[in-house]
Write an enzyme that holds these catalytic residues in place. Structure first.
Site, short mmCIF file in Angstrom:
data_model
loop_
_atom_site.label_atom_id
_atom_site.label_comp_id
_atom_site.label_asym_id
_atom_site.label_seq_id
_atom_site.Cartn_x
_atom_site.Cartn_y
_atom_site.Cartn_z
N LYS A 70 2.62 2.61 -65.65
CA LYS A 70 2.34 2.18 -67.01
C LYS A 70 1.64 3.31 -67.76
CE LYS A 70 0.30 -1.86 -69.33
NZ LYS A 70 -0.37 -3.15 -69.09
N LEU A 119 -2.63 -2.60 -75.95
CA LEU A 119 -2.35 -3.31 -74.69
C LEU A 119 -2.48 -4.83 -74.81
CD1 LEU A 119 -4.17 -1.11 -71.99
CD2 LEU A 119 -1.82 -0.92 -72.81
N SER A 145 1.55 -6.70 -71.32
CA SER A 145 1.70 -5.39 -71.92
C SER A 145 2.44 -4.40 -71.03
CB SER A 145 0.31 -4.83 -72.25
OG SER A 145 -0.50 -4.71 -71.09
N ILE A 166 -4.87 -8.09 -67.71
CA ILE A 166 -6.16 -8.67 -68.10
C ILE A 166 -5.98 -10.10 -68.60
CG2 ILE A 166 -6.13 -7.93 -70.53
CD1 ILE A 166 -9.12 -7.25 -70.22
N GLY A 167 -4.73 -10.47 -68.89
CA GLY A 167 -4.47 -11.83 -69.34
C GLY A 167 -3.06 -12.29 -69.03
N GLY A 168 -2.38 -11.54 -68.15
CA GLY A 168 -1.00 -11.88 -67.80
C GLY A 168 -0.05 -10.71 -67.90
N SER A 169 -0.57 -9.49 -68.07
CA SER A 169 0.25 -8.34 -68.42
C SER A 169 1.07 -7.75 -67.28
CB SER A 169 -0.62 -7.25 -69.05
OG SER A 169 -1.10 -7.66 -70.29
#
Length: 511
Positions: A70, A119, A145, A166-169
């Site tokens: 990434k 992101l 992201s 951090i939240g589903g990336s």
């Protein structure tokens, strides 16, 4: 007649060349790459081939394996723009800790992949490289992201890549592109030396993790990184060796009879028919193998989600403005398609914005330090209560243990049309609890198998919008996955259970 066994071998140069060519094709189809440094990778591959030839030994368990990264993972001499125009020309002066470890284990780094500006979005679009699209259907999102990684690996432009979450990336791009992947627990994979958003926010940490088309790739990535002793390179990394007993499920009945809880709904949004069918496939496969399955009741998922929103938005837009004001670049607050983009909308749209930026962060969300402390205090209490609920399931499982893992949707829908990823509740809650989550591809959307179901009792007006939004033809052939969720720092066991579930599902499908 005796069978003839043919063993084929390839050099690192040959493998790197093959994946590099495939990566360029994937980019032409989906716009998934940011940095391409194949000449440099081929020199590295040639060196690895010479080492093997001269010593007879591999450099490490990833010897000669091309590995994509990434965009935010720094590599010496390569840019990491993270979607900010102000960062163009900012060249990394040294490798990140993770890049160093991967190379120490024999990996060949050759491309970096696209991300959304900041992101903090469930779709991949920025004003430098543009939008990454889904290889299964270009009118659908590849997720975010880590959407560039998802599209690249789905098109076999990389055998193994690294995303962040951090939240589903990691999980959304894996699910939307039919990949295996892992959102590890905090501080198992080193982060130091990479660039990031929300720097200084240390309540809910972003984590790096693997994305791949091979379920074995997840295990081998984690073992290789941990074998590289990341705690010697990153002060935040836990000094925690790979736990083979945990992977073999010693504390989970040795994997003989497990009990899983299935989260059919998070109490906020009802999943679409293909997502429910994927859960049913997994349930039936596990029952056929003699395992137990019970319903998992969501406990304060709405409060956990709201708490995470408060953490992420505590400084309002200041973090993003620091990197956009210098060039006058606007903060991207919607992933909706512009009129000049070639990908067209389907007729029906969901009237929401991407939650990670569009509704999480605004100038009105800023908190004082004391107010943020209260948010952290609430988070600690919610984590304690959730642990207590998990422990209490021991009375329901019939195994004398609490539920071994939770099986849950990754999102209430498969990959949605561009600009329509607006619901992150099924992933963010596990980040807030710091529960490792393994993504497992199960099926694809079928208009014949996934017709619209009768309306449920809706949780909200937005839940009804989500129901009305579903039309099988919009999502046809999109991958559908589930996530296997375990307790914090129980990563090895989650990997072991995911492999067990994958085998059961494949046997049920006759694979």
């Amino acid at each position: 007649m005796d069978a003839i066994v043919v063993i084929l071998t390839w050099s690192s140069v040959e493998v790197t060349t093959a994946f590099a060519k495939r990566a360029i094709i994937a980019h032409q189809l989906t716009n998934c790459l940011t940095e391409v440094f194949i000449d440099r990778a081929l020199k590295r591959a040639a060196w690895l081939d010479d080492q093997l030839k001269s010593t007879g030994n591999t450099v490490g368990p990833l010897h000669g394996l091309p590995l994509s990264l990434k965009d935010q993972i720094n590599i010496h001499g390569i840019e990491s723009t993270m979607g900010y125009t102000a960062w163009i020309g900012r060249v990394a002066q040294r490798n990140s800790a993770l890049a160093d470890i991967l190379e120490s284990q024999g990996a060949v780094l050759y491309v970096k992949t696209n991300v959304p500006q900041t992101l903090m979005s469930g779709e991949t679009f920025n004003l430098i490289f543009g939008r990454t699209v889904n290889p299964f259907n270009r009118s659908l999102t590849s997720g975010g992201s880590s959407g560039g990684e998802g599209a690249l690996i789905a098109l076999k432009g990389s055998p193994l890549g690294v995303g962040s979450d951090i939240g589903g990336s990691i999980r959304s791009p894996c699910a939307f592109n039919g990949l295996y992947g892992l959102r590890p627990s905090f501080n198992r994979v080193p982060y130091t030396g990479s660039v990031n958003s929300l720097e200084g926010q240390e309540a809910i940490l972003s984590v790096f993790g693997p994305m791949t088309k091979s379920i074995e790739g997840v295990r081998e990535f984690m073992k290789s990184v941990i074998f590289g002793k990341p705690w010697n390179r990153d002060p935040m990394a836990l000094k925690k060796q790979w736990d083979e007993d945990a992977y073999k499920l010693v504390e989970h009945g040795n994997g003989v009879q497990l009990c899983f809880g299935i989260l059919w709904s998070d109490g906020l949004f009802h999943p679409h028919p293909p997502v429910l069918r994927a859960l049913e496939i997994v349930k039936n496969a596990l029952l056929a193998k003699g395992h137990k399955v019970i319903d998992w009741e969501p406990y304060k998922h709405g409060e956990l989600y709201a708490n995470a929103k408060s953490v992420f938005s505590a400084v309002g837009e200041e973090d993003f403005l620091a990197d956009t004001v210098p060039t006058g670049e606007p903060i991207i607050k919607t992933m909706k398609l512009s009129d000049d983009e070639p990908v067209k909308w389907p007729a029906k749209k969901l009237n929401v914005e991407a939650p990670m930026l569009g509704s999480f962060v605004s100038a009105d969300t800023k908190l004082t330090a004391y107010e943020l402390w209260q948010v952290h205090k609430q988070r600690r209490q919610l984590r304690t209560e959730y642990l207590d609920r998990w422990q209490a399931t021991a009375s329901k499982t019939g195994t004398d243990r609490p539920v071994d893992a939770i099986i849950a949707p990754v999102a209430p829908y498969p990959a949605p049309p561009h600009g329509q990823f607006g619901i992150g509740t099924y992933t963010v809650v596990w980040n807030n609890l710091d529960y490792p989550a393994f993504i497992l591809p199960v099926t694809k959307v079928s208009p014949e198998l996934d017709p619209k179901r009768p309306p449920p009792v809706f949780f909200s007006d937005l839940d009804k919008q989500l129901y009305d939004f579903y039309e099988p033809e919009i999502f046809a052939n999109a991958p559908v996955s589930v996530q296997i969720v375990g307790r914090t720092q129980n990563d090895e066991a989650v990997i072991g259970m995911a492999e067990l579930i994958d085998q059961a599902v494949n046997k049920q499908k006759g694979a």
